[in-house]
Design an enzyme around this catalytic site. Sequence first.
Site, short mmCIF file in Angstrom:
data_model
loop_
_atom_site.label_atom_id
_atom_site.label_comp_id
_atom_site.label_asym_id
_atom_site.label_seq_id
_atom_site.Cartn_x
_atom_site.Cartn_y
_atom_site.Cartn_z
N PRO A 1 0.12 2.61 1.65
CA PRO A 1 0.31 1.46 0.77
C PRO A 1 1.76 0.96 0.77
CG PRO A 1 0.01 3.47 -0.52
CD PRO A 1 -0.21 3.85 0.91
N ASP A 2 1.89 -0.33 0.48
CA ASP A 2 3.20 -0.98 0.38
C ASP A 2 3.73 -0.72 -1.03
OD1 ASP A 2 5.37 -2.70 0.65
OD2 ASP A 2 4.17 -4.52 0.40
N ALA A 3 4.13 0.51 -1.26
CA ALA A 3 4.44 0.94 -2.62
C ALA A 3 5.66 1.87 -2.65
CB ALA A 3 3.21 1.65 -3.20
N ASN B 1 3.06 -3.71 -3.84
CA ASN B 1 2.88 -5.00 -3.18
C ASN B 1 2.48 -6.07 -4.18
OD1 ASN B 1 0.76 -7.01 -1.67
ND2 ASN B 1 2.51 -6.48 -0.39
#
Length: 286
Positions: free
Chosen positions: A55-57, A120
């Site tokens: 994930p873009d986290a 994100n």
Amino acid sequence: MLRTQSPSFRSLVERGSIVRVAGAHDAIGAVLAQNAGFDAVWASSLEVSAARCLPDASVLTMTEYLESAANMQKALHIPVVADCDTGYGGNLNVAHMVLEYEAAGITAVAMEDKLFPKMNSFAAHDHTLLDTEAFAAKIRTAKSVQSTDDFFVIARTEALISGLGVDEALRRCHAYADAGADAVLIHSKLKSREQIEEFLRGWENRRPVVVVPTTYPDWHVDEVERAGVSTVIYANQGLRATITSLRDAYRTIYETGSSVELEGTIAPVSDIFELQQLAAWQKLEA
Ligand code: SPV
Ligand code: MG
């Protein structure tokens, strides 16, 4: 030549016409964007993390994002604009980030005013912002440690993403410009671009503005330019196209039992050799 120098991102912004940027996560994607005519490549945190099925986290580290961005820059003769999320922590992390990215030949970075760790912008999640002054301090830090005048820092506000409205986005961007930001990025997840246009009218071109028309894709680049935008980023369309294309190709081969059905549509191996600059490398053997 196996490697060529790219112009700085600042030089593109200063030429006056709109700068068109495409998102990528690896060198081959970046070069395909360059070959299509794009002026610069966005080293997207969404793409780079998704390429690892993560994930873009803020899960990947700065070093990992930098490696991806640097690998893209090495293959390009156009600049990379590195999506550096929140700057990977506090002011000291921001300083380290700027020093490392600049040393790797990256001429532009973007930082956003979310809390670290961030999520994100399109994910259903809390998008609480960092205090305006604390983010302004990150911008000041970034600008104070850069070693070349050319290095370009984009301050991205997530005010609209967090539902705070255009006035708050303007207030924040003015504070970021006061802190030395070279440009501001105004992001939105709405299907309409109305808030973006309202922002542009209120901003009165104080600094160049960057937009990311993902959820309002029907904005033609000429209109974007007429609205007063400096730079437009097509942040993730490349990855989405890749997913569609790979999914279809693998399914077809698996289901039909051979690759013959694809042969007329997929790139020939000679395209791979060209992207690898194989001919230039082979000359070195002589
Ligand atoms: C990215 O491409 O990683 C971005 C843009 O930051 S977005 O995914 O729309 O937040
Ligand atoms: Mg991102």
